[in-house]
Scaffold this motif. Sequence first.
Motif, PDB file in Angstrom:
ATOM      1  N   TYR A 112     -66.557  82.894 -19.687  1.00 50.45           N
ATOM      2  CA  TYR A 112     -67.556  81.846 -19.496  1.00 50.45           C
ATOM      3  C   TYR A 112     -67.559  81.343 -18.057  1.00 50.45           C
ATOM      4  N   PHE A 113     -66.418  81.360 -17.393  1.00 50.11           N
ATOM      5  CA  PHE A 113     -66.376  80.928 -16.004  1.00 50.11           C
ATOM      6  C   PHE A 113     -66.873  82.015 -15.054  1.00 50.11           C
ATOM      7  N   ASP A 114     -66.867  83.273 -15.475  1.00 46.90           N
ATOM      8  CA  ASP A 114     -67.237  84.382 -14.619  1.00 46.90           C
ATOM      9  C   ASP A 114     -68.455  85.128 -15.158  1.00 46.90           C
ATOM     10  N   LYS A 115     -69.327  84.432 -15.874  1.00 54.15           N
ATOM     11  CA  LYS A 115     -70.437  85.149 -16.499  1.00 54.15           C
ATOM     12  C   LYS A 115     -71.533  85.534 -15.512  1.00 54.15           C
ATOM     13  N   HIS A 116     -71.493  85.035 -14.277  1.00 60.00           N
ATOM     14  CA  HIS A 116     -72.496  85.445 -13.294  1.00 60.00           C
ATOM     15  C   HIS A 116     -72.280  86.872 -12.795  1.00 60.00           C
ATOM     16  N   SER A 117     -71.104  87.447 -13.065  1.00 61.87           N
ATOM     17  CA  SER A 117     -70.850  88.822 -12.635  1.00 61.87           C
ATOM     18  C   SER A 117     -71.369  89.852 -13.639  1.00 61.87           C
ATOM     19  N   MET A 118     -71.811  89.408 -14.811  1.00 58.05           N
ATOM     20  CA  MET A 118     -72.357  90.308 -15.831  1.00 58.05           C
ATOM     21  C   MET A 118     -73.799  89.913 -16.116  1.00 58.05           C
TER      22      MET A 118
END
Length: 77
Positions: free
Chosen positions: A47-53
């Motif tokens: 959820y904290f790194d969802k901008h990479s997907m």
Amino acid sequence: MARREWAGKLAVKKYGNKGWHLPYAEGLQSEYARAVRIIKKRKKAAYFDKHSMDADQFDAYIAALDDVYSDIMKGRA
């Protein structure tokens, strides 16, 4: 029976009600708890790194984590 107690019950069923089965049950319970922590940590990190997907990858990843988590919580993993 609590979710973590199935490990002790499984060890008694497999090894009998002898004193030497306790380390197996304790090890199984700790590994179970570790697996639950790992799944929760990976989901939180996603959820904290969802901008990479992209959205489809993210949804599939979260669905896979939820499936594994639900299987682990049922004691079937």
